[in-house]
Scaffold this motif. Sequence first.
Motif, PDB file in Angstrom:
ATOM      1  N   ASP A  82       0.844  -1.200   0.000  1.00  0.00           N
ATOM      2  CA  ASP A  82       0.000   0.000   0.000  1.00  0.00           C
ATOM      3  C   ASP A  82       0.882   1.254   0.000  1.00  0.00           C
ATOM      4  O   ASP A  82       2.109   1.169   0.179  1.00  0.00           O
ATOM      5  CB  ASP A  82      -1.029  -0.032   1.148  1.00  0.00           C
ATOM      6  CG  ASP A  82      -0.443   0.175   2.537  1.00  0.00           C
ATOM      7  OD1 ASP A  82       0.554   0.907   2.674  1.00  0.00           O
ATOM      8  OD2 ASP A  82      -0.984  -0.389   3.500  1.00  0.00           O
ATOM      9  N   GLU A  86      -8.597  -0.760   4.739  1.00  0.00           N
ATOM     10  CA  GLU A  86      -9.528  -1.864   4.454  1.00  0.00           C
ATOM     11  C   GLU A  86     -10.409  -1.561   3.232  1.00  0.00           C
ATOM     12  O   GLU A  86     -10.822  -2.472   2.517  1.00  0.00           O
ATOM     13  CB  GLU A  86     -10.401  -2.102   5.702  1.00  0.00           C
ATOM     14  CG  GLU A  86     -11.361  -3.269   5.619  1.00  0.00           C
ATOM     15  CD  GLU A  86     -10.692  -4.645   5.787  1.00  0.00           C
ATOM     16  OE1 GLU A  86      -9.634  -4.734   6.431  1.00  0.00           O
ATOM     17  OE2 GLU A  86     -11.263  -5.624   5.258  1.00  0.00           O
ATOM     18  N   LYS A 123      -9.515  -3.317   0.160  1.00  0.00           N
ATOM     19  CA  LYS A 123      -9.521  -4.790   0.081  1.00  0.00           C
ATOM     20  C   LYS A 123     -10.804  -5.229  -0.608  1.00  0.00           C
ATOM     21  O   LYS A 123     -11.703  -5.808   0.011  1.00  0.00           O
ATOM     22  CB  LYS A 123      -9.414  -5.367   1.503  1.00  0.00           C
ATOM     23  CG  LYS A 123      -8.888  -6.791   1.557  1.00  0.00           C
ATOM     24  CD  LYS A 123      -8.726  -7.280   2.985  1.00  0.00           C
ATOM     25  CE  LYS A 123      -9.640  -8.400   3.322  1.00  0.00           C
ATOM     26  NZ  LYS A 123      -9.412  -8.990   4.658  1.00  0.00           N
ATOM     27  N   GLY A 168      -2.258  -6.825   7.040  1.00  0.00           N
ATOM     28  CA  GLY A 168      -3.175  -7.896   6.659  1.00  0.00           C
ATOM     29  C   GLY A 168      -3.960  -7.598   5.395  1.00  0.00           C
ATOM     30  O   GLY A 168      -4.311  -8.517   4.644  1.00  0.00           O
ATOM     31  N   THR A 216       4.292  -6.212   7.781  1.00  0.00           N
ATOM     32  CA  THR A 216       4.901  -5.040   8.435  1.00  0.00           C
ATOM     33  C   THR A 216       4.057  -4.510   9.582  1.00  0.00           C
ATOM     34  O   THR A 216       4.435  -3.519  10.206  1.00  0.00           O
ATOM     35  CB  THR A 216       5.145  -3.903   7.420  1.00  0.00           C
ATOM     36  OG1 THR A 216       3.874  -3.516   6.872  1.00  0.00           O
ATOM     37  CG2 THR A 216       6.091  -4.328   6.313  1.00  0.00           C
ATOM     38  N   THR A 217       2.876  -5.112   9.830  1.00  0.00           N
ATOM     39  CA  THR A 217       2.117  -4.754  11.042  1.00  0.00           C
ATOM     40  C   THR A 217       2.237  -5.906  12.030  1.00  0.00           C
ATOM     41  O   THR A 217       2.513  -7.051  11.636  1.00  0.00           O
ATOM     42  CB  THR A 217       0.616  -4.519  10.765  1.00  0.00           C
ATOM     43  OG1 THR A 217       0.032  -5.740  10.274  1.00  0.00           O
ATOM     44  CG2 THR A 217       0.389  -3.411   9.767  1.00  0.00           C
ATOM     45  N   LYS A 243      -5.137 -18.053   4.639  1.00  0.00           N
ATOM     46  CA  LYS A 243      -6.471 -17.519   4.356  1.00  0.00           C
ATOM     47  C   LYS A 243      -6.293 -16.235   3.567  1.00  0.00           C
ATOM     48  O   LYS A 243      -5.604 -15.305   4.027  1.00  0.00           O
ATOM     49  CB  LYS A 243      -7.228 -17.208   5.648  1.00  0.00           C
ATOM     50  CG  LYS A 243      -7.975 -18.388   6.209  1.00  0.00           C
ATOM     51  CD  LYS A 243      -8.908 -17.930   7.323  1.00  0.00           C
ATOM     52  CE  LYS A 243      -9.581 -19.104   7.968  1.00  0.00           C
ATOM     53  NZ  LYS A 243     -10.408 -18.714   9.128  1.00  0.00           N
ATOM     54  N   LYS A 273     -17.606  -9.076   5.013  1.00  0.00           N
ATOM     55  CA  LYS A 273     -16.180  -9.166   5.287  1.00  0.00           C
ATOM     56  C   LYS A 273     -15.604 -10.480   4.750  1.00  0.00           C
ATOM     57  O   LYS A 273     -16.144 -11.557   4.993  1.00  0.00           O
ATOM     58  CB  LYS A 273     -16.063  -9.076   6.814  1.00  0.00           C
ATOM     59  CG  LYS A 273     -14.713  -9.210   7.396  1.00  0.00           C
ATOM     60  CD  LYS A 273     -13.935  -7.955   7.313  1.00  0.00           C
ATOM     61  CE  LYS A 273     -12.545  -8.229   7.851  1.00  0.00           C
ATOM     62  NZ  LYS A 273     -11.557  -7.345   7.350  1.00  0.00           N
ATOM     63  N   THR A 284       8.005   1.877  13.099  1.00  0.00           N
ATOM     64  CA  THR A 284       7.258   2.981  12.471  1.00  0.00           C
ATOM     65  C   THR A 284       5.735   2.807  12.611  1.00  0.00           C
ATOM     66  O   THR A 284       4.982   3.637  12.122  1.00  0.00           O
ATOM     67  CB  THR A 284       7.596   3.061  10.962  1.00  0.00           C
ATOM     68  OG1 THR A 284       7.369   1.776  10.358  1.00  0.00           O
ATOM     69  CG2 THR A 284       9.040   3.491  10.734  1.00  0.00           C
ATOM     70  N   ASN A 301      -3.904  -3.050  17.943  1.00  0.00           N
ATOM     71  CA  ASN A 301      -4.688  -3.828  16.975  1.00  0.00           C
ATOM     72  C   ASN A 301      -4.124  -5.259  16.844  1.00  0.00           C
ATOM     73  O   ASN A 301      -4.853  -6.248  16.892  1.00  0.00           O
ATOM     74  CB  ASN A 301      -4.619  -3.067  15.647  1.00  0.00           C
ATOM     75  CG  ASN A 301      -5.371  -3.717  14.514  1.00  0.00           C
ATOM     76  OD1 ASN A 301      -6.473  -4.218  14.693  1.00  0.00           O
ATOM     77  ND2 ASN A 301      -4.768  -3.727  13.328  1.00  0.00           N
TER      78      ASN A 301
HETATM   79  P1  NAD Z   1      -3.600  -2.919   7.307  1.00  0.00           P
HETATM   80  O1  NAD Z   1      -2.974  -3.841   6.362  1.00  0.00           O
HETATM   81  O2  NAD Z   1      -4.632  -1.982   6.794  1.00  0.00           O
HETATM   82  O3  NAD Z   1      -2.445  -2.078   8.032  1.00  0.00           O
HETATM   83  C1  NAD Z   1      -2.809  -1.092   8.980  1.00  0.00           C
HETATM   84  C2  NAD Z   1      -2.224   0.277   8.635  1.00  0.00           C
HETATM   85  O4  NAD Z   1      -0.850   0.281   8.989  1.00  0.00           O
HETATM   86  C3  NAD Z   1      -2.287   0.632   7.163  1.00  0.00           C
HETATM   87  O5  NAD Z   1      -2.677   1.980   7.040  1.00  0.00           O
HETATM   88  C4  NAD Z   1      -0.843   0.447   6.682  1.00  0.00           C
HETATM   89  O6  NAD Z   1      -0.530   1.301   5.619  1.00  0.00           O
HETATM   90  C5  NAD Z   1      -0.058   0.796   7.916  1.00  0.00           C
HETATM   91  N1  NAD Z   1       1.233   0.170   8.047  1.00  0.00           N
HETATM   92  C6  NAD Z   1       1.551  -1.125   7.765  1.00  0.00           C
HETATM   93  N2  NAD Z   1       2.797  -1.396   8.159  1.00  0.00           N
HETATM   94  C7  NAD Z   1       3.311  -0.261   8.674  1.00  0.00           C
HETATM   95  C8  NAD Z   1       4.542   0.077   9.277  1.00  0.00           C
HETATM   96  N3  NAD Z   1       5.501  -0.837   9.465  1.00  0.00           N
HETATM   97  N4  NAD Z   1       4.715   1.349   9.692  1.00  0.00           N
HETATM   98  C9  NAD Z   1       3.727   2.272   9.570  1.00  0.00           C
HETATM   99  N5  NAD Z   1       2.522   2.001   9.039  1.00  0.00           N
HETATM  100  C10 NAD Z   1       2.315   0.752   8.600  1.00  0.00           C
HETATM  101  O7  NAD Z   1      -4.306  -3.701   8.511  1.00  0.00           O
HETATM  102  P2  NAD Z   1      -3.862  -4.903   9.456  1.00  0.00           P
HETATM  103  O8  NAD Z   1      -4.424  -4.560  10.774  1.00  0.00           O
HETATM  104  O9  NAD Z   1      -2.439  -5.237   9.321  1.00  0.00           O
HETATM  105  O10 NAD Z   1      -4.682  -6.123   8.857  1.00  0.00           O
HETATM  106  C11 NAD Z   1      -6.091  -6.161   8.945  1.00  0.00           C
HETATM  107  C12 NAD Z   1      -6.610  -7.066   7.860  1.00  0.00           C
HETATM  108  O11 NAD Z   1      -6.109  -8.383   8.081  1.00  0.00           O
HETATM  109  C13 NAD Z   1      -8.105  -7.177   7.841  1.00  0.00           C
HETATM  110  O12 NAD Z   1      -8.564  -7.069   6.525  1.00  0.00           O
HETATM  111  C14 NAD Z   1      -8.372  -8.561   8.375  1.00  0.00           C
HETATM  112  O13 NAD Z   1      -9.558  -9.116   7.869  1.00  0.00           O
HETATM  113  C15 NAD Z   1      -7.159  -9.294   7.906  1.00  0.00           C
HETATM  114  N6  NAD Z   1      -6.842 -10.516   8.662  1.00  0.00           N
HETATM  115  C16 NAD Z   1      -6.578 -11.646   7.960  1.00  0.00           C
HETATM  116  C17 NAD Z   1      -6.231 -12.814   8.620  1.00  0.00           C
HETATM  117  C18 NAD Z   1      -5.901 -14.046   7.829  1.00  0.00           C
HETATM  118  O14 NAD Z   1      -5.728 -15.112   8.435  1.00  0.00           O
HETATM  119  N7  NAD Z   1      -5.760 -13.958   6.535  1.00  0.00           N
HETATM  120  C19 NAD Z   1      -6.155 -12.826  10.021  1.00  0.00           C
HETATM  121  C20 NAD Z   1      -6.414 -11.640  10.713  1.00  0.00           C
HETATM  122  C21 NAD Z   1      -6.752 -10.483  10.015  1.00  0.00           C
END
Ligand code: NAD
Length: 350
Positions: A42, A73, A76, A105, A129-130, A142, A151, A172, A180
């Motif tokens: 992203d 989100e 997505k 994610g 990276t999160t 998944k 969802k 960062t 979260n």
């Molecule tokens: P995300 O991917 O939207 O990341 C959150 C925010 O953090 C974004 O704005 C991103 O740009 C920013 N970001 C990412 N890495 C960063 C970094 N190192 N430094 C600064 N900013 C950073 O959200 P998320 O919380 O990582 O993931 C949520 C998603 O994951 C949901 O869609 C959920 O449904 C999905 N999910 C999937 C599974 C699975 O098993 N596949 C499990 C749990 C959640």
Amino acid sequence: MRTLTIRTQRPYNALIAPGLLDRAGQEIARVLSPCRAVLVTDDTVDALYGDKVLESLHRAGFDAAKFTFPHGEESKNMQTYQQLLDFLCACDLTRKDILIALGGGVTGDLCGFAAATYLRGVRYAQLPTTLLAMVDSSVGGKTAVDLPGRKNACGAFWQPSLVLCDTAALDTLPEREISNGLAECIKHAVIADAEMLPLTRLPVADYVELAARNIAVKERFVSQDERDTTQRQFLNFGHTAGHAIEALSGYQLRHGECVAIGMVLAARIAQGLGVCARDVPAAIIQSLNAARLPIHCPYGPDALCDFVMHDKKRRGDEITWVLPERLGQCRLVPLPVDRLPALLRMGLTA
Ligand code: NAD
Ligand code: GLY
């Protein structure tokens, strides 16, 4: 560096250490020979780490291009998925090549779904990276995009070939995003590893240990049930109401925040049904407070009910709830959908 092997039908490794993004190309080249690669990320993550990873891929001999989309989100969805497929076609990516998800994610789920479906399946690597992506979404295969109001309603099971968790990337990440991710850690602790709970407090003392403990829990469930028909359902603790809350908020609440509220709701239902004692919801709430996560549901039972009824976890006239018996142990309880309004009222009552 910690290495965990995910024992799915096609096993793969998850590596955890600070600094892995600097040598991402080198690590991916150990798993497959240099080929064409598309890096999916992203805009926020691109600005922070895109160049570093792209350069590393080029140094390792990959012919790499980059696809970037707006963070959040809201991206997505089928539209971004279609744009990504168009990009893969324009790059003439073949079955010998690889996709690389760099981000949270959202990126992992989107990129994984494209990898699962493009040419009926190409390989992909997860570079989370999160914290949420490191401890949960990057492992287990998944993949999905959201449909309007639903969802993760369009997706596939498709395992990555490698997961690289660079814990230095968490430097960062805003604190709200750390919290979260901690929600999924608390979920793992409640279903399988109660002794991990002290590691989930803010400020986190050891991200490498935290990621390793959580990936180990996830691996245990995924390796027994890759396609979510039996044991893997335990990983849905907090998600039945959580997904409904997420959709109702128009994705303004973070996934982990909704899971946090969903865990409180499920724990109160467990207490109401006599599955657990009163101290279990209280202990879960205490852990969520220590991770600065919300515990109060902003929606009433009627609004929640409409969304839960359409959740993909519903099977016919039943929804299987994951209810805690005690910290570290949950039970799968299939309950008829006609009891849903009463259960939700129970879960919303403190
Ligand atoms: P995300 O991917 O939207 O990341 C959150 C925010 O953090 C974004 O704005 C991103 O740009 C920013 N970001 C990412 N890495 C960063 C970094 N190192 N430094 C600064 N900013 C950073 O959200 P998320 O919380 O990582 O993931 C949520 C998603 O994951 C949901 O869609 C959920 O449904 C999905 N999910 C999937 C599974 C699975 O098993 N596949 C499990 C749990 C959640
Ligand atoms: N996050 C739930 C699962 O991977 O099954």
